[in-house]
Structures are given as structure tokens and as C-alpha cells.
Design a protein around this motif. Structure first.
Motif, mmCIF file in Angstrom:
data_model
loop_
_atom_site.group_PDB
_atom_site.id
_atom_site.type_symbol
_atom_site.label_atom_id
_atom_site.label_comp_id
_atom_site.label_asym_id
_atom_site.label_seq_id
_atom_site.Cartn_x
_atom_site.Cartn_y
_atom_site.Cartn_z
ATOM 1 N N ARG A 27 1.161 -1.314 0.460
ATOM 2 C CA ARG A 27 -0.208 0.443 0.368
ATOM 3 C C ARG A 27 1.096 1.304 0.207
ATOM 4 N N GLY A 28 1.944 0.858 0.165
ATOM 5 C CA GLY A 28 2.849 2.147 0.117
ATOM 6 C C GLY A 28 3.150 2.649 -0.549
ATOM 7 N N LEU A 29 4.485 1.877 -1.324
ATOM 8 C CA LEU A 29 5.742 2.059 -2.059
ATOM 9 C C LEU A 29 4.810 1.625 -3.616
ATOM 10 N N TYR A 30 3.906 1.343 -3.553
ATOM 11 C CA TYR A 30 3.373 0.893 -5.254
ATOM 12 C C TYR A 30 1.378 1.453 -4.875
ATOM 13 N N ARG A 31 1.453 2.605 -3.889
ATOM 14 C CA ARG A 31 0.363 4.056 -4.454
ATOM 15 C C ARG A 31 0.530 3.528 -5.927
ATOM 16 N N GLY A 32 -1.117 3.849 -6.301
ATOM 17 C CA GLY A 32 -1.158 4.489 -7.479
ATOM 18 C C GLY A 32 -1.102 2.958 -8.745
ATOM 19 N N GLN A 33 0.091 2.043 -8.238
ATOM 20 C CA GLN A 33 -0.046 1.024 -9.288
ATOM 21 C C GLN A 33 -0.456 1.656 -11.097
ATOM 22 N N THR A 34 -2.111 1.914 -10.609
ATOM 23 C CA THR A 34 -2.941 1.256 -12.140
ATOM 24 C C THR A 34 -2.484 2.370 -12.387
ATOM 25 N N SER A 35 -2.803 3.997 -11.825
ATOM 26 C CA SER A 35 -2.242 5.089 -13.406
ATOM 27 C C SER A 35 -0.800 4.728 -13.663
ATOM 28 N N LEU A 36 -0.204 4.263 -12.757
ATOM 29 C CA LEU A 36 1.104 3.562 -13.653
ATOM 30 C C LEU A 36 1.158 2.600 -15.439
ATOM 31 N N LEU A 37 0.270 1.583 -14.897
ATOM 32 C CA LEU A 37 0.150 0.849 -15.477
ATOM 33 C C LEU A 37 -0.540 2.037 -17.321
ATOM 34 N N LEU A 38 -1.376 2.524 -16.490
ATOM 35 C CA LEU A 38 -2.383 2.823 -17.608
ATOM 36 C C LEU A 38 -0.882 4.783 -17.977
ATOM 37 N N ARG A 39 -0.211 4.395 -17.859
ATOM 38 C CA ARG A 39 0.695 5.671 -18.758
ATOM 39 C C ARG A 39 1.899 5.506 -18.787
ATOM 40 N N GLU A 40 2.531 3.919 -18.392
ATOM 41 C CA GLU A 40 3.334 3.157 -19.038
ATOM 42 C C GLU A 40 3.085 2.409 -20.332
ATOM 43 N N ILE A 41 1.938 1.762 -20.905
ATOM 44 C CA ILE A 41 1.106 0.609 -21.658
ATOM 45 C C ILE A 41 0.723 1.896 -23.127
ATOM 46 N N PRO A 42 -0.026 2.072 -22.731
ATOM 47 C CA PRO A 42 -0.163 3.512 -24.071
ATOM 48 C C PRO A 42 1.354 3.526 -24.386
ATOM 49 N N GLY A 43 1.873 5.183 -23.140
ATOM 50 C CA GLY A 43 2.757 5.616 -23.970
ATOM 51 C C GLY A 43 4.217 4.754 -24.011
ATOM 52 N N ASN A 44 4.521 3.880 -24.188
ATOM 53 C CA ASN A 44 5.979 3.063 -24.519
ATOM 54 C C ASN A 44 4.867 2.307 -25.639
ATOM 55 N N PHE A 45 3.671 2.465 -26.154
ATOM 56 C CA PHE A 45 3.094 1.660 -26.909
ATOM 57 C C PHE A 45 3.219 3.149 -28.388
ATOM 58 N N CYS A 46 3.309 4.105 -27.884
ATOM 59 C CA CYS A 46 3.348 4.661 -28.882
ATOM 60 C C CYS A 46 4.611 5.006 -28.916
ATOM 61 N N TRP A 47 5.232 5.622 -28.313
ATOM 62 C CA TRP A 47 7.281 5.857 -28.232
ATOM 63 C C TRP A 47 7.681 4.705 -28.857
ATOM 64 N N TYR A 48 7.461 2.972 -28.530
ATOM 65 C CA TYR A 48 8.140 2.686 -30.027
ATOM 66 C C TYR A 48 8.299 2.867 -31.155
ATOM 67 N N GLY A 49 6.196 3.152 -31.466
ATOM 68 C CA GLY A 49 5.775 2.855 -32.830
ATOM 69 C C GLY A 49 6.404 4.550 -33.271
ATOM 70 N N VAL A 50 6.506 5.027 -33.022
ATOM 71 C CA VAL A 50 7.200 6.712 -33.232
ATOM 72 C C VAL A 50 8.116 6.408 -33.852
ATOM 73 N N TYR A 51 9.243 6.178 -32.545
ATOM 74 C CA TYR A 51 10.542 6.379 -32.863
ATOM 75 C C TYR A 51 11.018 4.821 -33.760
ATOM 76 N N GLU A 52 10.295 3.857 -33.693
ATOM 77 C CA GLU A 52 10.847 2.862 -34.924
ATOM 78 C C GLU A 52 9.865 2.886 -36.629
ATOM 79 N N GLY A 53 9.295 3.886 -36.319
ATOM 80 C CA GLY A 53 8.861 4.222 -37.329
ATOM 81 C C GLY A 53 9.430 5.283 -38.580
ATOM 82 N N VAL A 54 10.127 6.642 -37.292
ATOM 83 C CA VAL A 54 10.579 7.378 -37.955
ATOM 84 C C VAL A 54 12.464 6.740 -38.460
#
Length: 369
Positions: A270-297
Motif C-alpha cells: 500500500r505504500g511503495l505501490y500506491r498508484g500502480q494502476t495509474s502507472l500501468l495506464l501511463r506506461e502501456i499506451p505511452g511505450n506503445f506510442c514511443w516505440y511505434g513513433v521511434y521505429e517508424g521514424v
């Protein structure tokens, strides 16, 4: 194979008293050739294993150095981002805490008077004003200044607390960024291999590369979240230090003290993993777009008949810059809500959807954007 070949060769020498005789010579030469091929195959297998391991070590070292360097450059701006994201909710939390303390003092005074069977409450027993209660409970009656924007937040922080205050709590995100990028590179490479990539033979499509990045982002979020919690806590404490510390925000002597207090009071989950859901919702679509754009360029700049190895540093820099913009615009509200959950004690044990709607109702679109 070598043992059996040696035994066969020894058997010939035992059966034949003349090992160099013409009848035995063809079999002896064939046996020697088999031993030579076996040794060559064994040596080739030994040489190929370190190459595969070396690629993994290169990814790990590249990710570690890249994360270390990037965090040194962007950490002041990250501090500004967190201060802007949390200023309104923490100010509201402080006012609510002061009001709650005032109500508690009023109830306590009435109960003490009633216990003495006194009908008329003298003025000396009237509850003190909220400003005195806030001072007594450690909450400031005047909220810290609300920043007008990123530039105002940056200049105000430097003027009031100095430039180095922007780096408060740096060790936690520094270690976190190193671990994040190292795990991200390794996970991305393994997911691509699992999808069937063979360099030079079977290349993945842009969609497959994006999906590999999204999966790697989901994996790395579980490594990154504890560092994010400590980072935000230290940044918020740094911002409230000159305002008597807003109610509910603990004071820390340093990163180690922050970790110990968080684990001691809230536990690891409850302490060190507070907000884990929000981080999953940031990292999954964020890295999907990051690698898609980088590899596309990168793919768009590969010359005809060439490969990714033929690209220069400027192409990789351009791809990385465009990918960074795509990462943060993928689902930025998830990062805003995550900062609220890690910084505001009122949101610590609440669900992501509840905090999102609470911030949206109180601050509107600007609160989650």
C-alpha cells in the motif's frame, strides 16, 4: 562423441598390432575426421553463447547510461510538473484538515463544558479561530502560492528555495530511471524475439514493434512505481517546507528516511505501490506510442537496400524526440492522477477512477490535463 571415437580408435589399435597397416588405415582416417568435426562443432557452440549474452549486456548498459543521463537533464522540469499537478488538491486537503481540526476542538470544548453541568459557555471556552487551530496543528492557514504556469513555478521555486531545490530527492528517480531503462530494453528485446523477429531474415511490422513496446512498458511499471512514490513524496515535501507543511504531508530527512517511514506506516504493497494502476495506464499506451513513433521514424529514413545500422545519430535523435512527445501525450491524465495519489494522503487508498472523477469535478479538465 569424443569418448566413443577414442574408444573406437583404441579398439583398432588393440585388434591390430600394426595401426598403420593398409586394411586399418581408411577406418582410422574416418575416425580422426569425425573427432575433428565434433571438436569444431563444440567450439562453435561455445563461441555463439557469449554473443547472445553480449547483446543482452549491451541493452542493459545502454539503458542504464541513458536513464542516468536523461534524468539529470529533465529532473528539474519533472519537479515543476509534479508541483503543478498537486498544488490545488493539497491546498484543498490542508483547508479541509484545518476545518476538521476546528470542528474537533469545538466538540471537545462543548463536551468538557457539558460534563461540568455548565449551562452558559463562557467566552474563554469558545473555540479559537481557524488560524490559531491551524498553527497549533501544524497546518498553515494561508495556502502556499498557486502557480500561474510552468515558468512561474520554476522561477518562484528558484527564488524562494534556490536552484538546487529542484533536484531534491534526486537519488530515488536516478536509480529508478536506470532500472527502468535497463529493464525496458531487455523486455523489449525478449518480446520481439517472442514475436518471431530474426534480424536480417524476419523483421516485425510497425504494429508488432509497438505492441512489444506496450508489453515492455507494462512489465517495467512494477519496477518503476516504488521509485515514483518516493520521488513525488520528496518533491511535495520540498514545496511545502516553507509553508509549515500542509496537513497530512509527512516531513522527511532524506530519501532513506522517506522509504523507512513509508514502509513502516503503510507497508510495501500500500505504500511503495500506491498508484500502480495509474502507472500501468501511463506506461502501456505511452511505450506503445514511443516505440511505434521511434521505429517508424527510423524505418522511414533507412536507405534503399540498407538497414537500421546505416542510420546516423541525427536520425536516432529525431526519432527519440518525436517518440518522447508521443509518450507523454498518449494518456497524460494517468500521470496527473498518479501524482495526486502519491502526494495527497486523502487519495492514498482510493481507486484510480474515484480519484480521477474527484479531481475532474473539483478542477475540471485543467485538473487532469
Amino acid at each position: 562423441k569424443e569418448r566413443s571415437n577414442n574408444n573406437e580408435h583404441k579398439a583398432i589399435q588393440i585388434l591390430c598390432s600394426r595401426p598403420n597397416c593398409l586394411p586399418c588405415r581408411p577406418y582410422t582416417l574416418f575416425s580422426s575426421h569425425r573427432q575433428k568435426l565434433s571438436r569444431q562443432t563444440h567450439n562453435n557452440n561455445k563461441e555463439q553463447t557469449p554473443i547472445v549474452m553480449a547483446d543482452g549486456y549491451k541493452d542493459f548498459i545502454a539503458g542504464t547510461v541513458g536513464g542516468f543521463s536523461g534524468k539529470l537533464l529533465d529532473y528539474p522540469l519533472d519537479t515543476v510538473k509534479v508541483l503543478l499537478q498537486t498544488q490545488n488538491s493539497l491546498a484543498t486537503s490542508s483547508a479541509t484538515a484545518a476545518e476538521s481540526a476546528s470542528n474537533h476542538a469545538t466538540r471537545r470544548t462543548v463536551q468538557e463544558t457539558a460534563s461540568k453541568n455548565v449551562r452558559n459557555i463562557p467566552k474563554s471556552l469558545h473555540p479559537p479561530p481557524p488560524s490559531q487551530i491551524a498553527a497549533a496543528t501544524g497546518a498553515s492557514a494561508t495556502s502556499p502560492p498557486v502557480y500561474r504556469g510552468a515558468i512561474h513555478c520554476l522561477t518562484h521555486t528558484i527564488q524562494t528555495r534556490g536552484f538546487l531545490s529542484l533536484y531534491n530527492g534526486l537519488p530515488s528517480p536516478l536509480l529508478g530511471s536506470m532500472a527502468e531503462n535497463a529493464v525496458l530494453f531487455l523486455s523489449y528485446g525478449h518480446v520481439k524475439k517472442a514475436l518471431g523477429e530474426i534480424p536480417g531474415e524476419n523483421e516485425l511490422t510497425l504494429l508488432q514493434l509497438s505492441c512489444a513496446g506496450g508489453v515492455a512498458g507494462g512489465i517495467v511499471s512494477f519496477v518503476l512505481n516504488p521509485f515514483e512514490v518516493i520521488k513525488v513524496q520528496m518533491q511535495v515535501v520540498n514545496a511545502t517546507r516553507n509553508h509549515n507543511n500542509r496537513a497530512g504531508v509527512r516531513s522527511y530527512k532524506g530519501v532513506v528516511d522517506c522509504v523507512l517511514q513509508t514502509v513502516r506506516t503503510e507497508g510495501v504493497a500500500r505504500g511503495l505501490y500506491r498508484g500502480q494502476t495509474s502507472l500501468l495506464l501511463r506506461e502501456i499506451p505511452g511505450n506503445f506510442c514511443w516505440y511505434g513513433v521511434y521505429e517508424g521514424v527510423c524505418l522511414s529514413q533507412i536507405p534503399e537496400g540498407g538497414s537500421k545500422r546505416d542510420l546516423g545519430a541525427s536520425t536516432h535523435l529525431l526519432g527519440g524526440a518525436a517518440a518522447g512527445v508521443a509518450y507523454w501525450t498518449a494518456f497524460y491524465p494517468a500521470d496527473t492522477v498518479g501524482s495526486q495519489m502519491r502526494a495527497n494522503p486523502d487519495y492514498a487508498s482510493r481507486r484510480f477512477a474515484d480519484v480521477f472523477m474527484d479531481v475532474y469535478r473539483s478542477e475540471g479538465v485543467a485538473g487532469v490535463d
